[in-house]
Scaffold this motif. Structure first.
Motif: not given
Length: 450
Positions: A59-70, A119-134
């Motif tokens: 569960y150590e997936v950071h905001r800058y982690s790549k898909v290959v890491v997952i 799904l959680s990885y993608t949604l969190l990325m979109k949340y930061r990008e579009r909603v400017k949260g976190n």
């Protein structure tokens, strides 16, 4: 919140854990696996999943982690989960279990967990990008090629959740460290990124001291300078290597979640097992000896330098110096019952309400009075580092003898050394060790508990 609000996605990892464990356990109902003891099987796969997750840092997936890491984490996790799953048949002697159904169950779990993970990885990325949260506010020190590349990463990879605020160059004629520090302090900057090649060693040391004393995260764009004697943590933002100066275990959301769960359970046991019947008895004794409230409530400095009200049983007669003057040896303000409860640390028991409310933890650096925080922050180097975690009812410094009145500078300096060691080296077993030692010291009585 369990930890630093706005900077660490504290609920994401625990929620992911819960969702994955639901998948692991509920999907057994969809196939005729024929396990003889359902409770044993569910306990086995749950414990196996938790242990594997810790071991593989699943569960150590950071905001800058790549898909290959997952993908790598999924592969590692499920290779071992497959082996452990089939080991259940031989280990618990289950001849009637369907190997084929178990294989289908494994594939179903793999698909379910993988979908949730991405799904959680993608949604969190979109949340930061579009909603400017976190979002984390950042500044960059230096105008090297790598520094400019990093700024491009911050501006272009909005899904990482970094808000680039300003770039400082040491080569500018008007560059001034004090002005730079003032901007960082006044503009709610979370992280500082320094190009090492453009900084002198004394400037690097100044940034380290500033970051430590102001609760800022400091990271470096590395070059070949030998500037540190400690092990550093490498991270990659896109393809740029970044050095992190300090890795704090409790900034890991899973560690913080586990510590919080322990705090809640432990505080409830103390409140309903001891305070619910012992509190009224002690309250009566306190009121019989001196007039005034049963509880002493005082503002203290807590997590992230936030103020909170700390609860204690009143051990002194009412006086105007309670918020500014620490109790000393043979202090005339301390009552007879107060001497006993201070000697045995019983006066601290109401702080389990603080733990339950989330202001404190069972174990952590002791919270100081506001006056002392202001005083020591300017006098003691690295003092503010202790506020990276929640304050505790007991702590490493206290069980090592550094508690009570601060009589000389070495007392607070040694206390801070132990606090910083705890912050940087936290583990669940260290907490247990400190709790056991605290109980032993309470029965023995401590020399400086007055």
């Amino acid at each position: 919140m369990f930890f630093k609000q706005g900077r660490y996605s504290g609920f994401i990892t625990p929620l992911s854990y819960i969702m994955d464990l639901l998948v692991v356990n509920l999907f057994t109902n969809f196939l005729p696996i024929n396990f003889q003891n359902p409770i044993l099987f569910h306990s086995y796969i749950t414990i196996a999943w938790v242990v594997l997750s810790f071991k593989n840092e699943f569960y150590e997936v950071h905001r800058y982690s790549k898909v290959v890491v997952i993908l790598r984490k999924l592969f590692t996790q499920f290779v071992f989960f497959f082996l452990i799953l089939y080991a259940y048949i031989g280990f618990f002697k289950q001849p009637l279990m369907s190997r084929l159904a178990l294989g289908k169950y494994f594939l179903l779990v793999f698909a379910g967990v993988s979908v949730l993970k991405f799904l959680s990885y993608t949604l969190l990325m979109k949340y930061r990008e579009r909603v400017k949260g976190n979002i984390r506010n950042v500044v960059v020190i230096g105008k090297s090629k790598k520094a400019n590349q990093l700024i491009d990463v911050f501006n272009e990879r909005r899904e990482y959740g970094y808000q680039f605020m300003r770039q400082f160059s040491t080569k500018d004629a008007n560059f001034d460290l004090i002005s730079c520090f003032r901007y960082i302090a006044n503009n709610n900057i979370d992280e500082i990124y320094c190009s090492v090649s453009e900084l002198k060693n004394e400037e690097i040391a100044a940034f380290i001291d500033f970051a430590d004393n102001n609760l800022k995260t400091l990271k470096f764009l590395p070059d070949n300078k030998n500037i540190f004697s400690k092990k550093l943590k490498f991270e990659y933002y896109d393809y740029l290597p970044i050095l992190s100066l300090r890795d704090i275990p409790l900034h890991n959301s899973l560690n913080a979640f586990l510590k919080r769960m322990f705090d809640i359970v432990f505080s409830l046991i103390v409140i309903f097992g001891i305070l619910i019947w012992f509190g009224p008895i002690l309250a009566l004794l306190i009121r019989l000896e001196s007039k005034g409230p049963v509880f002493f409530i005082q503002k203290r400095t807590g997590f992230d330098n936030n103020e909170f009200y700390c609860f204690k049983f009143r051990s002194m007669a009412m006086n105007k110096d309670a918020d500014t003057l620490q109790a000393g040896k043979n202090d005339m303000r301390v009552t007879k019952i107060g001497k006993f409860i201070r000697k045995t640390s019983i006066d601290e028991l109401p702080q389990f309400y603080n733990v339950l409310f989330g202001n404190m933890s069972v174990v952590g650096p002791r919270p100081h009075m506001l006056k002392h925080t202001d005083e020591y922050a300017s006098r003691v180097d690295k003092y503010m580092l202790r506020h990276f975690v929640k304050p505790g009812i007991t702590g490493l410094a206290q069980v090592r003898g550094y508690r009570g009145e601060i009589e000389q500078d070495s007392d607070i300096q040694n206390r801070i050394k132990f606090d910083i060691f705890y912050v940087e080296n936290w583990s669940f077993f260290l907490d247990l060790k400190i709790i056991v030692q605290t109980v032993i010291n309470a029965f023995k009585g401590e020399e400086k508990a007055y």
